[in-house]
Design a protein around this motif. Sequence first.
Motif, mmCIF file in Angstrom:
data_model
loop_
_atom_site.group_PDB
_atom_site.id
_atom_site.type_symbol
_atom_site.label_atom_id
_atom_site.label_comp_id
_atom_site.label_asym_id
_atom_site.label_seq_id
_atom_site.Cartn_x
_atom_site.Cartn_y
_atom_site.Cartn_z
ATOM 1 N N UNK A 118 32.577 -29.292 42.798
ATOM 2 C CA UNK A 118 33.005 -27.911 43.050
ATOM 3 C C UNK A 118 33.697 -27.367 41.803
ATOM 4 N N UNK A 119 33.651 -26.064 41.641
ATOM 5 C CA UNK A 119 34.445 -25.414 40.604
ATOM 6 C C UNK A 119 33.812 -25.417 39.231
ATOM 7 N N UNK A 120 34.638 -25.283 38.218
ATOM 8 C CA UNK A 120 34.187 -25.124 36.834
ATOM 9 C C UNK A 120 34.581 -26.349 36.011
ATOM 10 N N UNK A 121 33.590 -26.999 35.434
ATOM 11 C CA UNK A 121 33.835 -28.132 34.550
ATOM 12 C C UNK A 121 34.027 -27.586 33.133
ATOM 13 N N UNK A 122 35.209 -27.757 32.567
ATOM 14 C CA UNK A 122 35.507 -27.160 31.257
ATOM 15 C C UNK A 122 34.644 -27.739 30.148
ATOM 16 N N UNK A 123 34.216 -28.982 30.304
ATOM 17 C CA UNK A 123 33.330 -29.581 29.304
ATOM 18 C C UNK A 123 31.985 -28.868 29.258
ATOM 19 N N UNK A 124 31.437 -28.558 30.442
ATOM 20 C CA UNK A 124 30.169 -27.820 30.516
ATOM 21 C C UNK A 124 30.353 -26.417 29.962
ATOM 22 N N UNK A 125 31.460 -25.805 30.317
ATOM 23 C CA UNK A 125 31.762 -24.456 29.850
ATOM 24 C C UNK A 125 31.782 -24.413 28.321
ATOM 25 N N UNK B 256 30.372 -26.542 26.265
ATOM 26 C CA UNK B 256 29.036 -26.843 25.751
ATOM 27 C C UNK B 256 28.162 -25.591 25.735
ATOM 28 N N UNK B 257 28.151 -24.858 26.864
ATOM 29 C CA UNK B 257 27.346 -23.643 26.957
ATOM 30 C C UNK B 257 27.817 -22.608 25.938
ATOM 31 N N UNK B 258 29.134 -22.482 25.798
ATOM 32 C CA UNK B 258 29.685 -21.532 24.823
ATOM 33 C C UNK B 258 29.211 -21.879 23.413
ATOM 34 N N UNK B 259 29.198 -23.155 23.093
ATOM 35 C CA UNK B 259 28.740 -23.590 21.773
ATOM 36 C C UNK B 259 27.272 -23.276 21.542
ATOM 37 N N UNK B 260 26.446 -23.438 22.580
ATOM 38 C CA UNK B 260 25.022 -23.127 22.473
ATOM 39 C C UNK B 260 24.812 -21.628 22.248
#
Length: 237
Positions: A23-30, A32-36
Amino acid sequence: MQLVYRRILLKLSGEALMGDDSYGINTGVLDFVAGEIKEVVEAGVEVGLVIGAGNIFRGVAGASKGMDRATADNMGMLATVMNSLAMQDALERIGVDTRVQSAIPMQSICEPYIRRRAVRHLEKGRTVIFAAGTGNPYFTTDSAGVLRALEINADVIIKATKVDGVYDCDPVKHAEAVKYERLTYEDVLTRGLRVMDAAGIALAKEDRKPILVMNMKVPGNIKKAVFGEPVGTVISC
């Protein structure tokens, strides 16, 4: 290499932001996507972004449990604003100038959605995150993503998923699943392929707006896509 797509609409599911969490927001994924996204912005691409809310609240799921559908969808749209603000924070922490525009006015935390202002932001090199869906219940964020892509005249809609394209059946459950390199809008509709909802596909078909379905988890995939390298499945005429 030369850019094939100079303005894109990236559609990201809310579930993608959970990562391996439940559930919720995984900051690591966030991050990663920002970097892409930063990588393609620095290459000269104008980026619009629509994020779902399945990691927080899904309107259809609420309605299936007895909640009024319009109320449930309104809650889902508000949840997309939370995801959008989180993504804005992740992008701006790494130097990507970002604006959030909401279809449901809430001026104290983000701009109202105004098409001409959104286009101007893109022209100035700012990434624009379109929050709150279309602002209306009964429409998914897939439909909102296609609608915004048409409004800003994006060159392509990139749907970021957890698989590397569209298959004839679920590749996670079926090892013999066959991946499609190219499909037409009619193929998707008549075969019942679960790419995005039928309303979104029909809207893209009407304007001949190509859709690229690709794996968001692979580093560099968005950059490969905007430079025309073969990534994922292309849906077009």
